[in-house]
Design a protein around this motif. Sequence first.
Motif, PDB file in Angstrom:
ATOM      1  N   GLU A 140       0.829  -1.202   0.000  1.00 23.95           N
ATOM      2  CA  GLU A 140       0.000   0.000   0.000  1.00 23.95           C
ATOM      3  C   GLU A 140       0.869   1.260   0.000  1.00 23.95           C
ATOM      4  N   ASN A 141       1.932   1.247   0.788  1.00 23.24           N
ATOM      5  CA  ASN A 141       2.850   2.397   0.826  1.00 23.24           C
ATOM      6  C   ASN A 141       3.520   2.602  -0.534  1.00 23.24           C
ATOM      7  N   TYR A 142       3.839   1.496  -1.187  1.00 27.01           N
ATOM      8  CA  TYR A 142       4.486   1.555  -2.506  1.00 27.01           C
ATOM      9  C   TYR A 142       3.533   2.176  -3.533  1.00 27.01           C
ATOM     10  N   ILE A 143       2.248   1.803  -3.461  1.00 30.26           N
ATOM     11  CA  ILE A 143       1.247   2.355  -4.377  1.00 30.26           C
ATOM     12  C   ILE A 143       1.130   3.866  -4.190  1.00 30.26           C
ATOM     13  N   ARG A 144       1.041   4.293  -2.957  1.00 32.06           N
ATOM     14  CA  ARG A 144       0.880   5.725  -2.688  1.00 32.06           C
ATOM     15  C   ARG A 144       2.131   6.508  -3.097  1.00 32.06           C
ATOM     16  N   ALA A 145       3.285   5.886  -2.936  1.00 30.30           N
ATOM     17  CA  ALA A 145       4.535   6.561  -3.290  1.00 30.30           C
ATOM     18  C   ALA A 145       4.745   6.636  -4.801  1.00 30.30           C
ATOM     19  N   ASN A 146       4.026   5.771  -5.523  1.00 31.76           N
ATOM     20  CA  ASN A 146       4.181   5.726  -6.983  1.00 31.76           C
ATOM     21  C   ASN A 146       2.865   6.050  -7.691  1.00 31.76           C
ATOM     22  N   ALA A 147       2.099   6.959  -7.105  1.00 25.53           N
ATOM     23  CA  ALA A 147       0.804   7.341  -7.682  1.00 25.53           C
ATOM     24  C   ALA A 147       0.971   7.805  -9.124  1.00 25.53           C
ATOM     25  N   GLY A 148       0.148   7.225  -9.997  1.00 28.54           N
ATOM     26  CA  GLY A 148       0.181   7.595 -11.406  1.00 28.54           C
ATOM     27  C   GLY A 148       1.160   6.793 -12.243  1.00 28.54           C
ATOM     28  N   LYS A 149       1.985   5.970 -11.598  1.00 25.21           N
ATOM     29  CA  LYS A 149       3.003   5.212 -12.333  1.00 25.21           C
ATOM     30  C   LYS A 149       2.655   3.732 -12.487  1.00 25.21           C
ATOM     31  N   LEU A 150       1.690   3.261 -11.711  1.00 31.22           N
ATOM     32  CA  LEU A 150       1.362   1.837 -11.716  1.00 31.22           C
ATOM     33  C   LEU A 150       0.063   1.580 -12.466  1.00 31.22           C
ATOM     34  N   ASN A 151      -0.183   0.320 -12.801  1.00 31.87           N
ATOM     35  CA  ASN A 151      -1.439  -0.038 -13.457  1.00 31.87           C
ATOM     36  C   ASN A 151      -2.044  -1.282 -12.827  1.00 31.87           C
ATOM     37  N   ILE A 152      -3.349  -1.408 -12.973  1.00 32.68           N
ATOM     38  CA  ILE A 152      -4.088  -2.546 -12.439  1.00 32.68           C
ATOM     39  C   ILE A 152      -4.863  -3.205 -13.565  1.00 32.68           C
ATOM     40  N   ALA A 153      -4.735  -4.507 -13.676  1.00 28.48           N
ATOM     41  CA  ALA A 153      -5.372  -5.255 -14.767  1.00 28.48           C
ATOM     42  C   ALA A 153      -6.720  -5.809 -14.332  1.00 28.48           C
ATOM     43  N   HIS A 154      -7.605  -5.997 -15.302  1.00 31.24           N
ATOM     44  CA  HIS A 154      -8.819  -6.772 -15.046  1.00 31.24           C
ATOM     45  C   HIS A 154      -9.211  -7.520 -16.316  1.00 31.24           C
ATOM     46  N   ALA A 155     -10.127  -8.473 -16.154  1.00 31.93           N
ATOM     47  CA  ALA A 155     -10.477  -9.382 -17.245  1.00 31.93           C
ATOM     48  C   ALA A 155     -11.585  -8.878 -18.148  1.00 31.93           C
ATOM     49  N   GLY A 156     -11.946  -7.608 -18.039  1.00 30.71           N
ATOM     50  CA  GLY A 156     -12.991  -7.029 -18.874  1.00 30.71           C
ATOM     51  C   GLY A 156     -14.059  -6.359 -18.023  1.00 30.71           C
ATOM     52  N   LEU A 157     -14.761  -5.410 -18.589  1.00 31.77           N
ATOM     53  CA  LEU A 157     -15.800  -4.689 -17.866  1.00 31.77           C
ATOM     54  C   LEU A 157     -16.853  -5.646 -17.305  1.00 31.77           C
ATOM     55  N   GLY A 158     -17.124  -5.500 -16.024  1.00 29.84           N
ATOM     56  CA  GLY A 158     -18.117  -6.350 -15.382  1.00 29.84           C
ATOM     57  C   GLY A 158     -17.565  -7.649 -14.844  1.00 29.84           C
ATOM     58  N   SER A 159     -16.292  -7.934 -15.117  1.00 29.86           N
ATOM     59  CA  SER A 159     -15.687  -9.168 -14.618  1.00 29.86           C
ATOM     60  C   SER A 159     -15.458  -9.074 -13.113  1.00 29.86           C
ATOM     61  N   ALA A 160     -15.225 -10.218 -12.504  1.00 26.43           N
ATOM     62  CA  ALA A 160     -14.952 -10.241 -11.064  1.00 26.43           C
ATOM     63  C   ALA A 160     -13.739  -9.388 -10.722  1.00 26.43           C
ATOM     64  N   SER A 161     -12.703  -9.487 -11.530  1.00 32.14           N
ATOM     65  CA  SER A 161     -11.485  -8.722 -11.257  1.00 32.14           C
ATOM     66  C   SER A 161     -11.718  -7.219 -11.422  1.00 32.14           C
ATOM     67  N   LEU A 167     -13.737  -1.616  -6.231  1.00 39.43           N
ATOM     68  CA  LEU A 167     -14.084  -1.480  -4.826  1.00 39.43           C
ATOM     69  C   LEU A 167     -12.844  -1.286  -3.954  1.00 39.43           C
ATOM     70  N   TRP A 168     -11.777  -1.973  -4.294  1.00 40.47           N
ATOM     71  CA  TRP A 168     -10.533  -1.828  -3.526  1.00 40.47           C
ATOM     72  C   TRP A 168      -9.977  -0.411  -3.653  1.00 40.47           C
ATOM     73  N   GLN A 169      -9.899   0.091  -4.892  1.00 40.66           N
ATOM     74  CA  GLN A 169      -9.375   1.441  -5.081  1.00 40.66           C
ATOM     75  C   GLN A 169     -10.279   2.495  -4.440  1.00 40.66           C
ATOM     76  N   SER A 170     -11.596   2.235  -4.486  1.00 45.95           N
ATOM     77  CA  SER A 170     -12.523   3.161  -3.855  1.00 45.95           C
ATOM     78  C   SER A 170     -12.302   3.198  -2.342  1.00 45.95           C
ATOM     79  N   SER A 171     -12.079   2.026  -1.740  1.00 47.29           N
ATOM     80  CA  SER A 171     -11.829   1.952  -0.302  1.00 47.29           C
ATOM     81  C   SER A 171     -10.497   2.594   0.071  1.00 47.29           C
ATOM     82  N   LEU A 172      -9.532   2.449  -0.838  1.00 49.28           N
ATOM     83  CA  LEU A 172      -8.216   3.067  -0.615  1.00 49.28           C
ATOM     84  C   LEU A 172      -8.257   4.571  -0.815  1.00 49.28           C
ATOM     85  N   GLN A 173      -9.303   5.021  -1.516  1.00 48.28           N
ATOM     86  CA  GLN A 173      -9.420   6.422  -1.924  1.00 48.28           C
ATOM     87  C   GLN A 173      -8.203   6.816  -2.769  1.00 48.28           C
ATOM     88  N   SER A 174      -7.865   5.897  -3.685  1.00 55.54           N
ATOM     89  CA  SER A 174      -6.700   6.142  -4.547  1.00 55.54           C
ATOM     90  C   SER A 174      -7.016   5.809  -5.997  1.00 55.54           C
TER      91      SER A 174
END
Length: 328
Positions: A140-161, A167-174
Amino acid sequence: MKKWFALAALAAAAVGAHAQSFPGAKPINIVVPFAAGGPTDRVARDLAEAMRKYVPGSNFVVENAAGAGGTIGASKVAKAAPDGHTLLLFHIGMAATPALYRKISYKPLEDFEFLGMVNDVPMTLIGKPQLPANTYRDFENYIRANAGKLNIAHAGLGSASHICGLLWQSSLQSKDAMTTIPFGGTAPAMTALIGGQVDVMCDQTTNTTQQIESGRVKAFAVTTAKPLSNHPVLKHYPSLQEMGLKGFNLTIWHGLYAPKGTPAAVTKTLNDALKKALKDPEFVKKNEGLGALVVNDKRVEPEEHKKFVAAEMVKIKAAVDAAGKYAD
């Protein structure tokens, strides 16, 4: 008045006769709104086999009607004859599609009879093997320290991922800390993560456990309210809730539905069979093999199932609206 009562009596008799003859010679189709071979399809086939034992004379058939994040299959069932012969097995997408697709042809809470929940599949937060972090806090500290430099993958709109990541990013407020990279399925997304082309992913234990165990990806946390202390691989990782994301509890659940207006006697027959199937040793064993937890709480009751989905809809809509990215 006498004529009205006579008509009502005839209608009640017709419903009762249908319920007594159910299922008859006609097969009971369980529509899966995704392609064959995926986790939801496997759950449906195992459930069909189990429920067949508890609806005398029945023949359960699984039908795949994939497309548009599950909305094509769901729409098909919503419009089907309400006679108990066409059912829908849908995952968390039942609650997510109204937020992601703002112009769908059905209303989840109004156009279906809720028959009960089936199972919960935990999620895991994982990263590429090259990430320097080894614990969730460091991650989590690494994500905040590298804001805007990282990416998150998912399997397509509406997929579980996709839903999990939102929801995770919303909870992180990031939500602005990472760039979202959609893929055309779990396999290519996982391949990109293993290869280091993307940094982070959140997906079902059914897709991640083997990769975690082999060391091909790094695991940081599970999305259930409590750690998975009995899981042979994931017992070593904390829950997001205990790491400070209050109230975070996400699983990819599956529920069973019938078209609105299906006679109460028929829905009771199906709910009774579902409850027995959920206690069937073979069905439980198959779910454990998928990394899924068979539901054994009040959500097996139709009214509680519906309350649960309604609450999930509110939670997911808030995250989707915050992200401002829709499927349509």
